[in-house]
Motif scaffolding. Structure first.
Motif, PDB file in Angstrom:
ATOM      1  N   SER A   1       0.849  -1.177   0.000  1.00 53.42           N
ATOM      2  CA  SER A   1       0.000   0.000   0.000  1.00 53.42           C
ATOM      3  C   SER A   1       0.889   1.233   0.000  1.00 53.42           C
ATOM      4  O   SER A   1       1.639   1.452   0.936  1.00 53.42           O
ATOM      5  CB  SER A   1      -0.880  -0.016   1.248  1.00 53.42           C
TER       6      SER A   1
ATOM      7  N   SER B   1      -2.331   1.885  -2.795  1.00 47.87           N
ATOM      8  CA  SER B   1      -3.261   2.899  -2.308  1.00 47.87           C
ATOM      9  C   SER B   1      -2.555   4.235  -2.375  1.00 47.87           C
ATOM     10  O   SER B   1      -1.507   4.419  -1.761  1.00 47.87           O
ATOM     11  CB  SER B   1      -3.675   2.620  -0.868  1.00 47.87           C
TER      12      SER B   1
ATOM     13  N   ARG C   1      -6.882   7.544  -0.736  1.00 43.96           N
ATOM     14  CA  ARG C   1      -7.128   6.113  -0.580  1.00 43.96           C
ATOM     15  C   ARG C   1      -7.633   5.441  -1.851  1.00 43.96           C
ATOM     16  O   ARG C   1      -8.307   4.426  -1.811  1.00 43.96           O
ATOM     17  CB  ARG C   1      -8.079   5.843   0.586  1.00 43.96           C
TER      18      ARG C   1
ATOM     19  N   GLU D   1      -7.240   3.138  -4.948  1.00 47.62           N
ATOM     20  CA  GLU D   1      -6.413   1.961  -5.167  1.00 47.62           C
ATOM     21  C   GLU D   1      -6.268   1.668  -6.649  1.00 47.62           C
ATOM     22  O   GLU D   1      -7.175   1.935  -7.437  1.00 47.62           O
ATOM     23  CB  GLU D   1      -7.016   0.746  -4.466  1.00 47.62           C
TER      24      GLU D   1
END
Length: 159
Positions: free
Chosen positions: A10, A32, A36, A38
């Protein structure tokens, strides 16, 4: 960490990475980004080799029997700060003569430019970089055009 295929990276601001889930066996990471959002970013066999080497050798030495949710860790298993990563990239760049040109963003920029120069679709590059707006990605087309002009000037007999 048991099965190294159970990996999910992430990205936080300035490429801070955390382990969460699995995509190593798929040769891709789930990233991410800001807000946030993705996206999936693929990688090749060479990256698999170095990730496995890091997970089996370097990372355990850095952790010293501790655990961490962060993928890349510093001494004692602490997360790497964006400042540390920036300084490290600058230092390593200077060692190969790129003291004024090498930053973490340089890698992102180079990645996109190489894709575009080798025929990748602008929309695919947008998805890989996580740009919300295609106009942000279109900046790279100027660089690609400059590259095409250089190639033309160098290789065409009537340039």
């Amino acid at each position: 960490y048991g099965d190294h295929r159970d990996l999910h990276l992430s990205l936080r601001r300035q490429r801070q990475m955390c382990i969460r889930d699995s995509l190593l066996s798929e040769k891709a990471v789930l990233v991410s980004g800001k807000g946030r959002k993705e996206r999936v970013v693929p990688f090749g066999d060479e990256t698999v080799f170095w990730i496995e080497k890091y997970l089996s050798s370097s990372r355990p030495k850095l952790l010293k029997n501790k655990s961490s949710d962060f993928f890349f860790v510093g001494k004692g298993g602490k997360k790497l700060t964006r400042q540390f990563i920036w300084k490290l990239v600058r230092k390593l760049g200077a060692q190969i003569g790129l003291e004024n040109y090498c930053t973490p963003h340089t890698f992102r920029h180079t990645f996109a430019t190489h894709l575009l120069n080798n025929g990748a679709d602008l929309r695919a590059i947008q998805l890989l970089l996580g740009h919300a707006d295609i106009s942000t990605t279109q900046i790279y087309t100027k660089i690609a055009l400059d590259n095409l002009k250089q190639i033309y000037a160098k290789h065409h007999p009537r340039a």
